[in-house]
Design an enzyme around this catalytic site. Structure first.
Site, short mmCIF file in Angstrom:
data_model
loop_
_atom_site.label_atom_id
_atom_site.label_comp_id
_atom_site.label_asym_id
_atom_site.label_seq_id
_atom_site.Cartn_x
_atom_site.Cartn_y
_atom_site.Cartn_z
N HIS A 102 -53.35 -77.09 -59.95
CA HIS A 102 -53.11 -76.67 -58.57
C HIS A 102 -54.13 -77.21 -57.57
O HIS A 102 -53.95 -77.10 -56.36
CB HIS A 102 -53.10 -75.14 -58.52
CG HIS A 102 -52.51 -74.55 -57.28
ND1 HIS A 102 -53.27 -73.96 -56.30
CD2 HIS A 102 -51.23 -74.47 -56.85
CE1 HIS A 102 -52.49 -73.52 -55.32
NE2 HIS A 102 -51.25 -73.82 -55.64
N ARG A 143 -48.93 -83.39 -60.08
CA ARG A 143 -48.32 -82.51 -61.07
C ARG A 143 -46.80 -82.49 -60.98
O ARG A 143 -46.11 -82.58 -61.98
CB ARG A 143 -48.85 -81.08 -60.91
CG ARG A 143 -48.32 -80.11 -61.96
CD ARG A 143 -48.50 -78.67 -61.53
NE ARG A 143 -47.52 -78.26 -60.55
CZ ARG A 143 -47.75 -77.43 -59.55
NH1 ARG A 143 -48.96 -76.95 -59.37
NH2 ARG A 143 -46.79 -77.09 -58.71
N HIS A 145 -51.33 -71.62 -44.50
CA HIS A 145 -51.51 -71.87 -45.94
C HIS A 145 -52.97 -72.14 -46.27
O HIS A 145 -53.32 -72.37 -47.43
CB HIS A 145 -50.62 -73.06 -46.34
CG HIS A 145 -50.48 -73.28 -47.81
ND1 HIS A 145 -51.01 -74.38 -48.45
CD2 HIS A 145 -49.89 -72.54 -48.78
CE1 HIS A 145 -50.72 -74.32 -49.74
NE2 HIS A 145 -50.06 -73.21 -49.97
N TYR A 161 -54.02 -70.68 -62.70
CA TYR A 161 -53.99 -71.92 -61.91
C TYR A 161 -55.36 -72.60 -61.95
O TYR A 161 -56.39 -71.94 -61.88
CB TYR A 161 -53.64 -71.63 -60.46
CG TYR A 161 -52.25 -71.10 -60.20
CD1 TYR A 161 -51.39 -70.72 -61.23
CD2 TYR A 161 -51.79 -70.96 -58.89
CE1 TYR A 161 -50.12 -70.23 -60.97
CE2 TYR A 161 -50.51 -70.46 -58.62
CZ TYR A 161 -49.70 -70.09 -59.66
OH TYR A 161 -48.44 -69.60 -59.41
N ARG A 165 -43.01 -67.48 -49.21
CA ARG A 165 -41.72 -67.28 -49.88
C ARG A 165 -41.85 -66.49 -51.19
O ARG A 165 -42.68 -66.79 -52.03
CB ARG A 165 -41.04 -68.62 -50.15
CG ARG A 165 -39.63 -68.47 -50.74
CD ARG A 165 -38.97 -69.81 -50.95
NE ARG A 165 -38.53 -70.40 -49.70
CZ ARG A 165 -38.86 -71.63 -49.31
NH1 ARG A 165 -39.66 -72.36 -50.04
NH2 ARG A 165 -38.41 -72.11 -48.18
N ASN A 194 -38.46 -71.67 -62.72
CA ASN A 194 -38.52 -72.78 -61.77
C ASN A 194 -37.11 -73.16 -61.29
O ASN A 194 -36.89 -73.43 -60.10
CB ASN A 194 -39.17 -74.00 -62.41
CG ASN A 194 -40.67 -73.82 -62.62
OD1 ASN A 194 -41.29 -72.92 -62.05
ND2 ASN A 194 -41.25 -74.68 -63.44
#
Length: 708
Positions: free
Chosen positions: A597, A569, A437, A470, A407, A48
């Protein structure tokens, strides 16, 4: 009336992200978690941080580079001020990460799994490592000496390198010391297993083995010092989307990204000499505050290698085996089932296989005429893509909106785009200036004398790998109004029409045109219907909350007495619990073995409850710069199920953190006689109970054989 634009009512986006990663790291510190799970959390936190520096810190540095001193619109911090605060907090965070790693490794040694330095090995073990070095490492290494004719090499981002200080051995007094760089092979394991002895497992770090033998690379010099370093570069891709071939443009930029982006961080070994540090700093033209000296192996993502150690099941959580979705228990034909009712899937507790099977069955069904689907991130060996290719080869009309600008998945998506096109699929590379998306698939099937549309919508990607990690929710439906919307949605994307011609939706709502206004209207509706006797109610679950207009609307709702619970989250720029501003807002964050998620939105609406699922967070990028979908859940049993999911999340007293008005998070603990409730474990056990209690024979959701 308070000024809701006051910077004191907001939390800085970047500092909130660091607080999220601190919560991830806290799971590694938590001794109640299995040891290898703790090491995995360390690896996740390190990964991360890499992305944070490559994107967020890099973006701020770009602003400083062009002389921008424009403050961000919530906390009014300038780019320089943000970088100063980030540096302070990130250095502390990294120090804590490595202290945690050291503690975990000590605990691992007590389990008979030890990391040792070559100096502490027996003669037999040192001989083994010498052979390993000559056979597996030495042929790959390339020393690059730096002098007046050979400048410092272009070091690739996130590769580990050795900085080597050399002293000439030719006897000449006036010969200056030399400097060299050696890249550590990235394809070799970081932890090298030694032959087992006394029932213990012993490992040596790859970099220690190379250091032990690095003098062999410099026969004419004496190695004075060798120490590891790693740089992180700006990874943002700047695209000219008006070029004739955007696929080739992205490929070109990907080649530039690893070696040409500006350096934003330098990681070095803690024991690297000051002379070596300053030499690297000057050659890499980096500031002192961007240097991170670490007490442990550089690139802590390496700890993920240890997670799958054999015979260590007691050091991991029991594997989660996704169950047949409760709405598909006893189902023999998926199209027939969807035609009868809406069907909900709750991943990863319930299997993602039905989604794959849906596309697979459509690909082979002679009555299916067309398949249309968006793809943002897919797995490396995607059965979804394989099924779409097969559909095109079977003569179906297949249209895929494949986002090339996802990305860090750009290269993967480029490869899939090529393969889909070769199979006869019509591939659209998203829209200029926007990332697509949305998560939607449309199957058009002939049934009798009519065409019927089957739609799948979800909160997560069409990725069979991440669907096991997820938490996401998706829904199948054959409702005519949603089918109309799905058709219009794909026609709009493929037709590349002007924003003014966005369709008038019957059920769904989309970004960037209309979704933010829809959310603001839903919040305002709660304000309008809220009374002291029956206050309004909003419950929302998402990954991140950053959009100022949404936050201000929530503040106004709080002031009107609306009771608001948010489960966020990651990043949350809203500051809860401020008297007269947000006293009726509570913010939670759940960090557990699975990555939360799903995006779920509940509005009381005066008793006529409204529930929605979406691909979008309440972030500015989702609401204004991406193509997203919000869709309603109208079937009563599914609405009840979503309310149940939200309530269980808010009852979690094991993996839930609560955000205080100070901006600090505290972990919730069971009180008194309260039974521990870990929401993720609860949902999995619930899925297992439903599957175990059903004796019906269900559709065989079998894995698809991938094409070679």
């Amino acid at each position: 009336m308070r000024n809701l634009d006051s910077k004191s009512y907001y939390i800085n986006r970047e500092l909130s992200w660091l607080a999220f990663n601190e919560r991830v790291l806290a799971e590694a510190i938590q001794k109640g978690n299995p040891l290898l799970e703790r090491l995995k959390f360390i690896s996740i936190a390190a990964s991360n941080l890499d992305e944070f520096f490559m994107v967020r810190v890099a973006g701020l540095k770009d602003q400083v580079k062009i002389g921008s001193n424009h403050p961000e619109n919530k906390t009014q911090m300038t780019p320089v001020q943000q970088l100063v605060e980030i540096s302070k907090r990130a250095h502390n965070h990294v120090a804590k990460l490595y202290a945690t790693a050291k503690s975990c490794m000590h605990a691992l040694s007590r389990q008979g799994i030890k990391m040792v330095h070559p100096h502490r090995l027996s003669r037999e073990q040192r001989d083994f490592l010498a052979r390993y070095f000559y056979e597996h490492i030495f042929p790959i290494l390339t020393p690059i000496t730096i002098d007046s004719t050979r400048p410092f090499p272009k070091v690739a981002s996130r590769t580990i390198n050795f900085a080597v200080l050399l002293e000439a051995t030719d006897g000449e007094d006036d010969v200056e010391d030399l400097f060299a760089v050696v890249q550590m092979p990235s394809m070799l394991p970081r932890f090298i297993a030694l032959p087992a002895t006394s029932g213990e497992r012993t490992f040596v770090m790859l970099e220690d083995v190379i250091k032990e033998h690095i003098a062999l690379l410099f026969a004419d010099s004496t190695v004075v010092e060798a120490a590891c370093f790693r740089i992180t570069r700006n990874a943002d891709i700047t695209l000219d989307e008006d070029v004739e071939d955007i696929l080739k443009e992205i490929q070109k930029e990907l080649k530039n990204r690893r070696k040409k982006g500006d350096i934003v961080r330098l990681e070095i070994e803690e024991n690297m000499s000051h002379t070596m540090q300053m030499t690297l700093r000057d050659w890499l033209t980096i500031m002192d505050e961007d240097i991170y000296a670490v007490d442990g192996p550089i690139d802590a993502t390496c700890f993920a290698e240890l997670y799958h150690l054999p015979d260590c099941d007691h050091l991991r959580y029991a594997p989660l085996a996704p169950q047949i979705p409760r709405d598909l228990l006893g189902v023999q034909d998926i199209f027939q089932a969807i035609a009868q009712k809406d069907i909900m899937l709750f991943h990863p507790y319930e299997s993602f296989d039905p989604v794959v099977q849906f596309i697979h069955q459509a690909a082979n069904d002679i009555d299916v005429f067309a398949i249309k689907q968006t793809l943002y991130r897919v797995s490396g060996n995607s059965p979804i893509v394989s099924a779409l290719k097969r559909a095109a080869e079977n003569g179906k009309q297949v249209t895929v909106i494949l986002e090339l600008k996802a990305r860090f998945d750009e290269a993967n998506n480029i490869e899939w785009a090529k393969r889909l096109e070769e199979s006869g699929c019509h591939v659209i590379y998203g829209l200029v200036g926007l990332k697509t998306h949305s998560k939607i698939a449309l199957v058009v099937r002939k049934e009798g004398d009519r065409l019927r549309r089957y739609v799948h919508l979800g909160t997560g990607n069409y990725n069979d790998t991440t669907a096991r990690i997820y938490t996401d929710i998706s829904m199948f439906t054959a409702r005519e109004d949603i089918g109309d919307d799905a058709t219009a949605f794909f026609n709009f994307l493929t037709g590349c029409r002007e924003p003014s011609s966005v369709p008038s939706w019957k059920q769904i709502c989309t970004a960037p045109h209309g979704l933010k206004d829809k959310f603001l209207a839903l919040i305002q509706n709660e304000i309008n219907q809220s009374t002291p006797e029956k206050p309004g109610r909003i419950i929302a679950k998402m990954n991140s909350l950053t959009n100022k207009d949404i936050i201000k609307a929530l503040y106004q709702a709080s002031n009107a007495g609306v009771q608001i619970d948010l489960t966020v989250r990651g990043i949350c720029c809203l500051r809860p619990g401020r008297p007269g501003v947000s006293e009726n807002i509570r913010v939670s964050s759940i960090i557990g073995p699975q990555l939360e998620h799903s995006r779920i939105f509940y509005f009381q609406n005066g008793g006529d409850e409204l529930l929605y699922l979406s691909s979008a967070d309440w972030m500015t990028r989702n609401l204004e710069n991406r193509v997203e979908i919000l869709f309603p859940v109208v079937q009563e049993n599914l609405k009840d199920r979503l309310k149940h999911i939200l309530n269980i999340h808010l009852s979690d007293n094991v993996n839930r953190y609560i955000l205080a008005s100070s901006g600090l998070y505290r972990k919730v603990r069971p009180k008194g006689s309260d039974m521990p409730l870990a929401s993720q474990l609860y949902f999995y056990e619930e899925a297992c109970r439903h599957a175990a209690n059903s004796h019906a024979t269900s559709i065989p959701f079998v894995p698809i054989t991938l094409e070679t």
